[in-house]
Design an enzyme around this catalytic site. Structure first.
Site, PDB file in Angstrom:
ATOM      1  N   GLU A 101     -11.154 -10.834  12.358  1.00 23.82           N
ATOM      2  CA  GLU A 101     -11.677 -10.798  10.973  1.00 23.82           C
ATOM      3  C   GLU A 101     -11.618 -12.194  10.331  1.00 23.82           C
ATOM      4  OE1 GLU A 101      -9.708  -7.420   8.943  1.00 23.82           O
ATOM      5  OE2 GLU A 101     -11.587  -6.368   9.327  1.00 23.82           O
ATOM      6  N   ASN A 103      10.083  -4.727  -6.378  1.00 29.53           N
ATOM      7  CA  ASN A 103       9.196  -5.560  -5.544  1.00 29.53           C
ATOM      8  C   ASN A 103       9.524  -7.028  -5.786  1.00 29.53           C
ATOM      9  OD1 ASN A 103       6.900  -5.566  -3.696  1.00 29.53           O
ATOM     10  ND2 ASN A 103       5.801  -6.627  -5.308  1.00 29.53           N
ATOM     11  N   LYS A 104       9.375  -7.855  -4.742  1.00 31.03           N
ATOM     12  CA  LYS A 104       9.790  -9.254  -4.923  1.00 31.03           C
ATOM     13  C   LYS A 104       8.821 -10.055  -5.785  1.00 31.03           C
ATOM     14  CE  LYS A 104       8.299 -11.012  -0.459  1.00 31.03           C
ATOM     15  NZ  LYS A 104       8.769 -11.157   0.870  1.00 31.03           N
ATOM     16  N   TYR A 159       0.832  -1.218   0.000  1.00 32.51           N
ATOM     17  CA  TYR A 159       0.000   0.000   0.000  1.00 32.51           C
ATOM     18  C   TYR A 159       0.864   1.265   0.000  1.00 32.51           C
ATOM     19  CZ  TYR A 159      -3.949  -3.014   1.083  1.00 32.51           C
ATOM     20  OH  TYR A 159      -4.915  -3.979   1.024  1.00 32.51           O
ATOM     21  N   ALA A 174      -3.309  -0.116   6.705  1.00 30.69           N
ATOM     22  CA  ALA A 174      -3.258   0.241   5.281  1.00 30.69           C
ATOM     23  C   ALA A 174      -3.594   1.717   5.096  1.00 30.69           C
ATOM     24  CB  ALA A 174      -4.245  -0.627   4.506  1.00 30.69           C
TER      25      ALA A 174
HETATM   26  P1  NAD Z   1      -2.142  -7.315  16.853  1.00 30.40           P
HETATM   27  O1  NAD Z   1      -0.775  -7.262  17.398  1.00 30.40           O
HETATM   28  O2  NAD Z   1      -2.942  -6.079  16.775  1.00 30.40           O
HETATM   29  O3  NAD Z   1      -3.008  -8.373  17.678  1.00 30.40           O
HETATM   30  C1  NAD Z   1      -2.457  -9.605  18.098  1.00 30.40           C
HETATM   31  C2  NAD Z   1      -3.277 -10.186  19.242  1.00 30.40           C
HETATM   32  O4  NAD Z   1      -2.670 -11.415  19.621  1.00 30.40           O
HETATM   33  C3  NAD Z   1      -3.319  -9.303  20.482  1.00 30.40           C
HETATM   34  O5  NAD Z   1      -4.632  -9.222  20.960  1.00 30.40           O
HETATM   35  C4  NAD Z   1      -2.399 -10.030  21.448  1.00 30.40           C
HETATM   36  O6  NAD Z   1      -2.768  -9.858  22.808  1.00 30.40           O
HETATM   37  C5  NAD Z   1      -2.548 -11.483  21.024  1.00 30.40           C
HETATM   38  N1  NAD Z   1      -1.385 -12.307  21.386  1.00 30.40           N
HETATM   39  C6  NAD Z   1      -0.072 -11.990  21.260  1.00 30.40           C
HETATM   40  N2  NAD Z   1       0.699 -12.994  21.714  1.00 30.40           N
HETATM   41  C7  NAD Z   1      -0.137 -13.975  22.118  1.00 30.40           C
HETATM   42  C8  NAD Z   1       0.062 -15.275  22.686  1.00 30.40           C
HETATM   43  N3  NAD Z   1       1.262 -15.765  22.927  1.00 30.40           N
HETATM   44  N4  NAD Z   1      -1.038 -16.012  22.981  1.00 30.40           N
HETATM   45  C9  NAD Z   1      -2.283 -15.544  22.722  1.00 30.40           C
HETATM   46  N5  NAD Z   1      -2.524 -14.333  22.208  1.00 30.40           N
HETATM   47  C10 NAD Z   1      -1.471 -13.551  21.906  1.00 30.40           C
HETATM   48  O7  NAD Z   1      -1.962  -7.998  15.395  1.00 30.40           O
HETATM   49  P2  NAD Z   1      -2.970  -7.992  14.158  1.00 30.40           P
HETATM   50  O8  NAD Z   1      -4.352  -8.313  14.562  1.00 30.40           O
HETATM   51  O9  NAD Z   1      -2.325  -8.875  13.147  1.00 30.40           O
HETATM   52  O10 NAD Z   1      -2.924  -6.493  13.639  1.00 30.40           O
HETATM   53  C11 NAD Z   1      -1.694  -5.921  13.214  1.00 30.40           C
HETATM   54  C12 NAD Z   1      -1.909  -4.482  12.809  1.00 30.40           C
HETATM   55  O11 NAD Z   1      -2.695  -4.413  11.637  1.00 30.40           O
HETATM   56  C13 NAD Z   1      -2.620  -3.671  13.858  1.00 30.40           C
HETATM   57  O12 NAD Z   1      -2.093  -2.381  13.875  1.00 30.40           O
HETATM   58  C14 NAD Z   1      -4.046  -3.638  13.372  1.00 30.40           C
HETATM   59  O13 NAD Z   1      -4.723  -2.457  13.788  1.00 30.40           O
HETATM   60  C15 NAD Z   1      -3.859  -3.665  11.857  1.00 30.40           C
HETATM   61  N6  NAD Z   1      -5.002  -4.327  11.215  1.00 30.40           N
HETATM   62  C16 NAD Z   1      -6.094  -3.543  10.958  1.00 30.40           C
HETATM   63  C17 NAD Z   1      -7.208  -4.114  10.366  1.00 30.40           C
HETATM   64  C18 NAD Z   1      -8.415  -3.241  10.101  1.00 30.40           C
HETATM   65  O14 NAD Z   1      -8.316  -2.029  10.157  1.00 30.40           O
HETATM   66  N7  NAD Z   1      -9.566  -3.809   9.826  1.00 30.40           N
HETATM   67  C19 NAD Z   1      -7.218  -5.474  10.030  1.00 30.40           C
HETATM   68  C20 NAD Z   1      -6.087  -6.257  10.304  1.00 30.40           C
HETATM   69  C21 NAD Z   1      -4.979  -5.657  10.909  1.00 30.40           C
END
Ligand code: NAD
Length: 400
Positions: A170, A38-39, A14, A317
């Site tokens: 999601e 880009n890869k 993005y 994004a």
């Molecule tokens: P995140 O880091 O936000 O969430 C990971 C979750 O896993 C947390 O709740 C954490 O407590 C949990 N966790 C971590 N270690 C753990 C363990 N050992 N055992 C159990 N649970 C554990 O990661 P994400 O959801 O991949 O999101 C990454 C980024 O991407 C964030 O900034 C998010 O806001 C963004 N994102 C946004 C959207 C959207 O806007 N719709 C969608 C996907 C991701």
């Protein structure tokens, strides 16, 4: 005539692709030589990976060729970046060495397993097009295996999801759409399917109000998801996850195990810059990095701390794309000999989908749930495609 400046952009996610998409409109061939590395020869919608992973859309729906959105004066190179030499102003790749006057580093995210034993070997990661394709095929294979075998193995119908952040939630939402389809296709009793989400923190989605979180939890629980919150995963093995409950280890078993509990910036960041944490580097307010006013770092490899605040913005994004647009503007300023401008993030809101029919979110400060949230999510997804590829791409890839 002055020599053309070389603008090198690393990564067609993005942030990188938005930078180039804007730059190619602002700069003529005579003003700068723009190269994008880009890869893969395709861009993929990483915010739709949870859908392709659950199998509610095909992995092909995520992709489009990078070159399809580039103008002819942009040079596209398919290669993996292997080294950034910031002082020599050179980037080494699997397809040659490139020098630059202005560099944009937009190398994106990777899955982060925090060194948890067995996680890389035994759990799927929602990380890229290949892993998404593998996960959806694996889930379907397990349903097919259950249906075809005489000795029914209930673990074929058990799915463990690690993490209830945005990605985890999601993905669970998509699974609640996909499971009824698979159950009917393979003649499986849906009540035998067991989806369990394990979350270490006591509360999931902490950025949302209790009302929004409760809506998401009830929606998913009503569709068969079981949550185990306050339950850290401490290992993964061939049986599933090992979790800690009251200081004691417990084994959770399933034949599909997905880790959705963490991301980090590209590993190349630590190798190329100092002061990098989990693949992210703190940037200046104009998105360049300390000591290098010709190197911009944007998207998931950057940690931008808005003026007067203490914590960096999350990696999304929406932020990556705004940073890409801003960087294109700043590059034009540099080439014109003008001062750069500081980046100001405009938060339009966040929506977390719960499959295709529901969701929770905050849009322009207002909380939304249900069909409205699902609709807004489709608008956000379509807008992202439109911003990079215009009407043509929006018609091909948008979600109408
Ligand atoms: P995140 O880091 O936000 O969430 C990971 C979750 O896993 C947390 O709740 C954490 O407590 C949990 N966790 C971590 N270690 C753990 C363990 N050992 N055992 C159990 N649970 C554990 O990661 P994400 O959801 O991949 O999101 C990454 C980024 O991407 C964030 O900034 C998010 O806001 C963004 N994102 C946004 C959207 C959207 O806007 N719709 C969608 C996907 C991701």
């Amino acid at each position: 005539m002055a020599e053309r400046k070389k603008v090198l952009v690393l990564g067609a996610g993005y942030a990188g692709l938005q930078t180039v998409s804007k730059l190619q409109k602002q700069l003529s061939e005579e003003e700068a030589q723009i190269t994008l590395i880009n890869k893969n020869d395709y861009h993929y919608e990483s915010t739709w990976l949870h859908e392709a992973s659950a199998g509610t859309i095909s992995y092909e729906d995520l992709l489009y060729p990078v070159e399809s959105v580039l103008k002819s004066h942009v040079n596209f190179v398919r290669a993996e970046v292997t080294k950034i030499d910031r002082n020599a102003k050179k980037v080494e790749t699997t397809n040659g060495v490139f020098d630059f006057d202005i560099l944009v580093v937009a190398l994106g995210f990777e899955s982060e397993t925090f060194g948890i034993n067995g996680m890389k070997e035994y759990a799927f990661q929602i990380e890229n097009v290949h892993t998404a394709r593998e996960i959806s095929r694996h889930i379907e294979d397990k349903f097919a295996n259950y249906a075809a075998s005489k000795e029914k193995n209930d673990k074929d119908l058990a799915i463990l999801v690690g993490g209830a952040g945005f990605t985890g939630v999601e993905f669970l939402g998509e699974l609640t759409d996909r499971v009824p389809e698979l159950s009917s296709k393979y003649g499986v009793d849906q009540s035998k399917v067991k989806i369990t989400c394990v979350e270490a923190a006591p509360k999931m989605l902490p950025m949302f109000s209790d009302e929004l979180v409760n809506h998401a939890v009830s929606y998913l629980e009503e569709r068969g998801v079981e949550f185990k919150v306050g339950t850290p995963i401490v290992a993964a093995n061939e049986k599933g996850f090992v979790v800690k409950v009251n200081d004691e280890e417990q084994q959770l078993e399933a034949n599909t195990v997905v880790w959705a509990a963490g991301v980090r910036g590209s590993q190349l960041m630590e190798k190329s810059f100092e002061g990098v944490k989990r693949g992210r580097i703190v940037t200046n307010q104009d998105l360049t990095i300390d000591g290098y006013d010709d190197i911009f770092v944007i998207g998931d490899v950057s940690a931008f701390i808005p003026e007067g605040e203490e914590r960096p913005l999350p990696t999304t994004a929406q932020i990556a794309m705004q940073q890409g647009e801003h960087t294109a503007k700043n590059i034009k300023h540099i080439l014109n000999g003008e001062p750069t401008e500081n980046f100001k993030y405009v938060d339009r809101g966040t929506v977390c989908s719960l499959g295709s029919r529901d969701g929770v979110g905050v849009v322009y400060g207002r909380e939304i749930t249900g069909k409205k949230a699902a609709f807004m999510k489709r608008v956000i997804d379509t807008r992202a495609v439109f911003k990079i590829g215009g009407m043509g791409l929006a018609f091909k890839k948008g979600k109408f």
